[in-house]
Design a protein around this motif. Sequence first.
Motif, PDB file in Angstrom:
ATOM      1  N   TYR A 222       0.810  -1.222   0.000  1.00  0.00           N
ATOM      2  CA  TYR A 222       0.000   0.000   0.000  1.00  0.00           C
ATOM      3  C   TYR A 222       0.844   1.273   0.000  1.00  0.00           C
ATOM      4  CZ  TYR A 222      -4.309  -2.530   0.224  1.00  0.00           C
ATOM      5  OH  TYR A 222      -5.359  -3.337  -0.126  1.00  0.00           O
ATOM      6  N   PHE A 223       2.123   1.147   0.299  1.00  0.00           N
ATOM      7  CA  PHE A 223       3.004   2.314   0.298  1.00  0.00           C
ATOM      8  C   PHE A 223       3.522   2.576  -1.117  1.00  0.00           C
ATOM      9  CE2 PHE A 223       2.883   0.971   4.663  1.00  0.00           C
ATOM     10  CZ  PHE A 223       2.823   2.176   5.354  1.00  0.00           C
ATOM     11  N   ILE A 224       3.626   3.849  -1.464  1.00  0.00           N
ATOM     12  CA  ILE A 224       4.038   4.240  -2.815  1.00  0.00           C
ATOM     13  C   ILE A 224       5.565   4.328  -2.871  1.00  0.00           C
ATOM     14  CG2 ILE A 224       3.960   6.101  -4.524  1.00  0.00           C
ATOM     15  CD1 ILE A 224       1.121   6.700  -3.488  1.00  0.00           C
ATOM     16  N   ALA A 225       6.130   3.584  -3.783  1.00  0.00           N
ATOM     17  CA  ALA A 225       7.591   3.576  -3.946  1.00  0.00           C
ATOM     18  C   ALA A 225       8.065   4.929  -4.476  1.00  0.00           C
ATOM     19  CB  ALA A 225       8.001   2.462  -4.900  1.00  0.00           C
ATOM     20  N   GLU A 226       9.274   5.317  -4.055  1.00  0.00           N
ATOM     21  CA  GLU A 226       9.850   6.615  -4.440  1.00  0.00           C
ATOM     22  C   GLU A 226       9.875   6.783  -5.961  1.00  0.00           C
ATOM     23  OE1 GLU A 226      11.078  10.230  -3.170  1.00  0.00           O
ATOM     24  OE2 GLU A 226      10.869   8.573  -1.744  1.00  0.00           O
ATOM     25  N   GLU A 227      10.220   5.691  -6.667  1.00  0.00           N
ATOM     26  CA  GLU A 227      10.341   5.794  -8.125  1.00  0.00           C
ATOM     27  C   GLU A 227       8.987   5.967  -8.825  1.00  0.00           C
ATOM     28  OE1 GLU A 227      10.780   1.303  -7.115  1.00  0.00           O
ATOM     29  OE2 GLU A 227      11.373   3.259  -6.259  1.00  0.00           O
ATOM     30  N   ASP A 228       7.883   5.658  -8.109  1.00  0.00           N
ATOM     31  CA  ASP A 228       6.546   5.805  -8.712  1.00  0.00           C
ATOM     32  C   ASP A 228       5.929   7.186  -8.464  1.00  0.00           C
ATOM     33  OD1 ASP A 228       6.580   3.231  -9.710  1.00  0.00           O
ATOM     34  OD2 ASP A 228       5.644   2.367  -7.921  1.00  0.00           O
ATOM     35  N   LEU A 229       6.544   7.969  -7.593  1.00  0.00           N
ATOM     36  CA  LEU A 229       5.961   9.264  -7.225  1.00  0.00           C
ATOM     37  C   LEU A 229       5.782  10.222  -8.416  1.00  0.00           C
ATOM     38  CD1 LEU A 229       7.279  10.427  -3.739  1.00  0.00           C
ATOM     39  CD2 LEU A 229       4.911  10.209  -4.520  1.00  0.00           C
ATOM     40  N   PRO A 230       6.745  10.314  -9.360  1.00  0.00           N
ATOM     41  CA  PRO A 230       6.531  11.214 -10.506  1.00  0.00           C
ATOM     42  C   PRO A 230       5.246  10.890 -11.284  1.00  0.00           C
ATOM     43  CG  PRO A 230       8.827  10.544 -10.395  1.00  0.00           C
ATOM     44  CD  PRO A 230       8.096   9.719  -9.371  1.00  0.00           C
ATOM     45  N   LYS A 231       4.948   9.607 -11.415  1.00  0.00           N
ATOM     46  CA  LYS A 231       3.738   9.185 -12.122  1.00  0.00           C
ATOM     47  C   LYS A 231       2.485   9.683 -11.390  1.00  0.00           C
ATOM     48  CE  LYS A 231       4.333   5.076 -13.676  1.00  0.00           C
ATOM     49  NZ  LYS A 231       4.377   3.599 -13.742  1.00  0.00           N
ATOM     50  N   TRP A 232       2.482   9.510 -10.055  1.00  0.00           N
ATOM     51  CA  TRP A 232       1.346   9.974  -9.235  1.00  0.00           C
ATOM     52  C   TRP A 232       1.226  11.499  -9.320  1.00  0.00           C
ATOM     53  CZ3 TRP A 232      -2.372   7.195  -6.710  1.00  0.00           C
ATOM     54  CH2 TRP A 232      -2.145   5.811  -6.559  1.00  0.00           C
ATOM     55  N   ASN A 233       2.356  12.196  -9.222  1.00  0.00           N
ATOM     56  CA  ASN A 233       2.330  13.657  -9.283  1.00  0.00           C
ATOM     57  C   ASN A 233       1.785  14.159 -10.618  1.00  0.00           C
ATOM     58  OD1 ASN A 233       3.325  14.604  -6.734  1.00  0.00           O
ATOM     59  ND2 ASN A 233       5.352  13.833  -7.276  1.00  0.00           N
ATOM     60  N   TYR A 234       2.191  13.480 -11.703  1.00  0.00           N
ATOM     61  CA  TYR A 234       1.699  13.875 -13.020  1.00  0.00           C
ATOM     62  C   TYR A 234       0.180  13.691 -13.106  1.00  0.00           C
ATOM     63  CZ  TYR A 234       0.364  13.479 -17.879  1.00  0.00           C
ATOM     64  OH  TYR A 234      -0.299  13.624 -19.069  1.00  0.00           O
ATOM     65  N   LEU A 235      -0.311  12.518 -12.708  1.00  0.00           N
ATOM     66  CA  LEU A 235      -1.743  12.214 -12.832  1.00  0.00           C
ATOM     67  C   LEU A 235      -2.600  13.120 -11.948  1.00  0.00           C
ATOM     68  CD1 LEU A 235      -1.549   8.325 -13.000  1.00  0.00           C
ATOM     69  CD2 LEU A 235      -2.211   9.868 -14.845  1.00  0.00           C
ATOM     70  N   LYS A 236      -2.095  13.458 -10.777  1.00  0.00           N
ATOM     71  CA  LYS A 236      -2.841  14.313  -9.850  1.00  0.00           C
ATOM     72  C   LYS A 236      -2.732  15.798 -10.215  1.00  0.00           C
ATOM     73  CE  LYS A 236      -3.986  11.192  -6.524  1.00  0.00           C
ATOM     74  NZ  LYS A 236      -5.335  11.006  -5.939  1.00  0.00           N
ATOM     75  N   GLY A 237      -1.743  16.138 -11.007  1.00  0.00           N
ATOM     76  CA  GLY A 237      -1.447  17.544 -11.277  1.00  0.00           C
ATOM     77  C   GLY A 237      -2.280  18.160 -12.385  1.00  0.00           C
ATOM     78  N   ALA A 238      -2.167  19.501 -12.505  1.00  0.00           N
ATOM     79  CA  ALA A 238      -2.832  20.231 -13.587  1.00  0.00           C
ATOM     80  C   ALA A 238      -2.124  19.938 -14.911  1.00  0.00           C
ATOM     81  CB  ALA A 238      -2.796  21.721 -13.293  1.00  0.00           C
ATOM     82  N   LYS A 239      -2.889  19.951 -16.016  1.00  0.00           N
ATOM     83  CA  LYS A 239      -2.326  19.619 -17.333  1.00  0.00           C
ATOM     84  C   LYS A 239      -2.859  20.542 -18.405  1.00  0.00           C
ATOM     85  CE  LYS A 239      -2.527  14.807 -15.916  1.00  0.00           C
ATOM     86  NZ  LYS A 239      -3.262  15.213 -14.697  1.00  0.00           N
ATOM     87  N   LYS A 240      -1.981  20.907 -19.304  1.00  0.00           N
ATOM     88  CA  LYS A 240      -2.346  21.559 -20.560  1.00  0.00           C
ATOM     89  C   LYS A 240      -1.398  20.998 -21.598  1.00  0.00           C
ATOM     90  CE  LYS A 240      -4.483  25.983 -19.438  1.00  0.00           C
ATOM     91  NZ  LYS A 240      -4.416  27.441 -19.581  1.00  0.00           N
TER      92      LYS A 240
END
Length: 424
Positions: free
Chosen positions: A300-318
Amino acid sequence: MENIKVVELFAGVGGFRLGLEGWKNLSSTSNYTKNLDSPYQVIWSNQWEPSTKIQHASMVYESRWDSQNHSNENIEEVVKDCTVIPDCDMLVGGFPCQDYSVATTLKNSKGLLGKKGVLWWSIHKILSDKEQKPKYLFLENVDRLLNSPSKQRGRDFAIILQSLNELGYIVEWRVINAADYGFPQRRRRTFILAYHHTTSIYKKIKAGSPSQWILDKGTIADVFPVVQAAKTNTTEFKLEEDIVAVSEGFNPSGKKTPFENTGIMIDGVVTSMKTVSNYDGEYVLLKDVVIDVKNVPAPYFIAEEDLPKWNYLKGAKKEIRKNATGFEYNYSEGGMIFPDPLEKASRTIITGEGGKSASRFKHVITTPKGLRRLTPIELERLNMFPDEHTYIDKMTDTKRAFFMGNALVVGVIEEIGKSLLNKI
């Protein structure tokens, strides 16, 4: 009081039943520590998932309650002979939101020819065919029911109201966001109560003012108080008497639905208004349902290397995207709060909550050991189910999360159920 016999349709993993009966006679609003002493008794239930071979939700339901009076068959087949469904005092269920349009009336028949696979017509057939009709209906649906379809806003709900009117019911409804009344999840759902003309509640409503019932004296208003958003926003109109005419001609412009978040239908006359919650009690927050970090499994814990993916999906996009045919288009969406704030009620749980893969919509919280997703127990608590309610042998955590994405907040059902008892 004598037992109130209940039939539960579209039962899922039993949210309505938990709210009405409690679990082992204990109430959800007390975290299953205090007695509910409820006269509600589910005498027959049905759960069928058409899109899957293994009936996971029904398996959970049968593991928690006696399977003897539980049906795991397609309800559209079951209602071909409604005698197999016992007579009851109340029919309950969270029926799917679909296209309710009516094609035609059937000659020499009580029924209506709606679209195949639209499960509202299964409820309608039970109510039509039963000589002893349920005195009360208690139904739940998504909030967009009042606003669909896009080409005739509100038509689907108008069809439901007029079909119940023809069957002799008064209907009240309210869109309730559970978190507005202190529950731990921001989950907006339409709750519908209907009273048959043979009941004393029906007669009481007829003798009074529609607005007074839905604002002050009604079953829902008693436990979920509201105030009118603006004194001038009450809408009143009469539904077409022919249900086919409602289907074909309701709100043809497709503009704003005439149904506000609160209302009542009496003899085909709809009174509707926008209301806001008027609650001053305690609130349960996301932090209140979180289990001890040492009991959380490592996946259930998010690995450090997966954080960029989570940040991208949760973040604003244009950005420029391509569709399957190679057509390029501009895509944009706003950012989400990441991680989820523990000092607020949680966001709505969706069916895709489970699994390790990064997602825009999954909940992620901060812990002393790092960021992590929510566990099945925490998702159950956000819907006010007992801990491990969905756990049975070989049931995956992903499937358990799916159940909670489909479930309702049990405490809302419990409170409305208790209020209805007082009215009865």
